[in-house]
Design an enzyme around this catalytic site. Structure first.
Site, PDB file in Angstrom:
ATOM      1  N   ARG A   1       5.029   4.705  -1.272  1.00 53.86           N
ATOM      2  CA  ARG A   1       5.398   6.093  -0.988  1.00 53.86           C
ATOM      3  C   ARG A   1       6.647   6.148  -0.117  1.00 53.86           C
ATOM      4  NH1 ARG A   1      -0.964   7.338   0.130  1.00 53.86           N
ATOM      5  NH2 ARG A   1      -1.565   7.506  -2.054  1.00 53.86           N
TER       6      ARG A   1
ATOM      7  N   ARG B   1      10.202 -19.240  18.597  1.00 54.41           N
ATOM      8  CA  ARG B   1       9.801 -17.821  18.698  1.00 54.41           C
ATOM      9  C   ARG B   1       8.679 -17.527  17.706  1.00 54.41           C
ATOM     10  NH1 ARG B   1      15.924 -15.246  18.673  1.00 54.41           N
ATOM     11  NH2 ARG B   1      16.617 -16.334  20.537  1.00 54.41           N
TER      12      ARG B   1
ATOM     13  N   GLY C   1      -0.747  -0.305   6.725  1.00 63.39           N
ATOM     14  CA  GLY C   1      -2.100  -0.853   6.849  1.00 63.39           C
ATOM     15  C   GLY C   1      -2.167  -2.294   6.378  1.00 63.39           C
TER      16      GLY C   1
ATOM     17  N   CYS D   1       0.885  -1.170   0.000  1.00 64.32           N
ATOM     18  CA  CYS D   1       0.000   0.000   0.000  1.00 64.32           C
ATOM     19  C   CYS D   1       0.920   1.217   0.000  1.00 64.32           C
ATOM     20  CB  CYS D   1      -0.981  -0.041   1.174  1.00 64.32           C
ATOM     21  SG  CYS D   1      -0.249  -0.066   2.822  1.00 64.32           S
ATOM     22  N   GLY D   2       0.391   2.389   0.350  1.00 66.18           N
ATOM     23  CA  GLY D   2       1.232   3.585   0.283  1.00 66.18           C
ATOM     24  C   GLY D   2       2.439   3.493   1.207  1.00 66.18           C
TER      25      GLY D   2
ATOM     26  N   HIS E   1      15.402 -14.532   9.873  1.00 67.92           N
ATOM     27  CA  HIS E   1      14.885 -14.735  11.234  1.00 67.92           C
ATOM     28  C   HIS E   1      13.369 -14.850  11.281  1.00 67.92           C
ATOM     29  CE1 HIS E   1      18.623 -12.905  13.471  1.00 67.92           C
ATOM     30  NE2 HIS E   1      18.931 -13.917  12.663  1.00 67.92           N
TER      31      HIS E   1
ATOM     32  N   GLY F   1       2.840   0.538   3.375  1.00 72.55           N
ATOM     33  CA  GLY F   1       3.054  -0.854   3.802  1.00 72.55           C
ATOM     34  C   GLY F   1       2.492  -1.116   5.186  1.00 72.55           C
TER      35      GLY F   1
HETATM   36  C1  RB5 Z   1      -3.994   5.170   1.202  1.00 71.41           C
HETATM   37  O1  RB5 Z   1      -4.014   6.532   0.963  1.00 71.41           O
HETATM   38  C2  RB5 Z   1      -3.015   4.862   2.302  1.00 71.41           C
HETATM   39  O2  RB5 Z   1      -3.545   5.195   3.534  1.00 71.41           O
HETATM   40  C3  RB5 Z   1      -2.659   3.384   2.271  1.00 71.41           C
HETATM   41  O3  RB5 Z   1      -2.162   3.050   1.010  1.00 71.41           O
HETATM   42  C4  RB5 Z   1      -1.621   2.920   3.259  1.00 71.41           C
HETATM   43  O4  RB5 Z   1      -0.485   3.707   3.252  1.00 71.41           O
HETATM   44  C5  RB5 Z   1      -2.074   2.633   4.616  1.00 71.41           C
HETATM   45  O5  RB5 Z   1      -1.329   2.127   5.482  1.00 71.41           O
END
Ligand code: RB5
Length: 147
Positions: A109, A136, A70, A65-66, A98, A68
């Protein structure tokens, strides 16, 4: 090179995973991008990748995602999933060595697609160390005690 790669992302990382997928194919991997009819949210994309990782031990998931963030949070809510957020060569190496990652998460991003390709290579070429890390990692799925 037995691993199959399954990729998915939200809208923020669609072009990013396209480049990663093309790169991995060019190096000989079987890589598949999962797509929703409308774009996945990051949780939907994580769930889609998880279903493939649960189905086969030979699959490495790449979930982006933007940031990583979420997508890694959601992926790790599933049992048996070791989703690692990676952002440099060291975290990529440790994710395999590990943490025995079965999903790697990266932010479009945070990294360029070229950097993400290089980190994917590191993960794919680093074996799991096993040994002390096995108990672990087993603890990750132990009950947490909350209701
Ligand atoms: C989307 O704008 C952004 O919130 C999502 O891609 C991500 O970065 C969330 O963790």
């Amino acid at each position: 090179l037995t691993k199959k790669i399954i990729l998915a992302s939200d809208h923020a990382a669609a072009d990013f995973i396209q480049e990663i997928s093309e790169y991995l194919k060019s190096t000989g991997y079987e890589a598949t991008i999962l797509k929703a009819e409308t774009a996945f949210t990051y949780s939907e994309a994580a769930d889609a990748v998880v279903s493939h990782v649960h189905a086969s031990a030979d699959v490495l998931g790449i979930a982006c995602c933007g940031t990583g963030l979420g997508i890694s949070m959601r992926a790790n809510r599933h049992k048996g999933i070791r989703a690692t957020l990676i952002h440099d060569a060291f975290t990529a190496e440790m994710a395999a060595l590990h943490s025995h990652a079965n999903i790697i998460c990266m932010g479009s991003r945070v990294l360029t697609a070229k950097q993400a390709c290089a980190l994917s290579d590191i993960v794919l070429n680093t074996p799991f160390e096993g040994g002390r890390h096995i108990p672990r990692l087993e603890q990750l799925d132990a009950p947490t005690g909350e209701k």
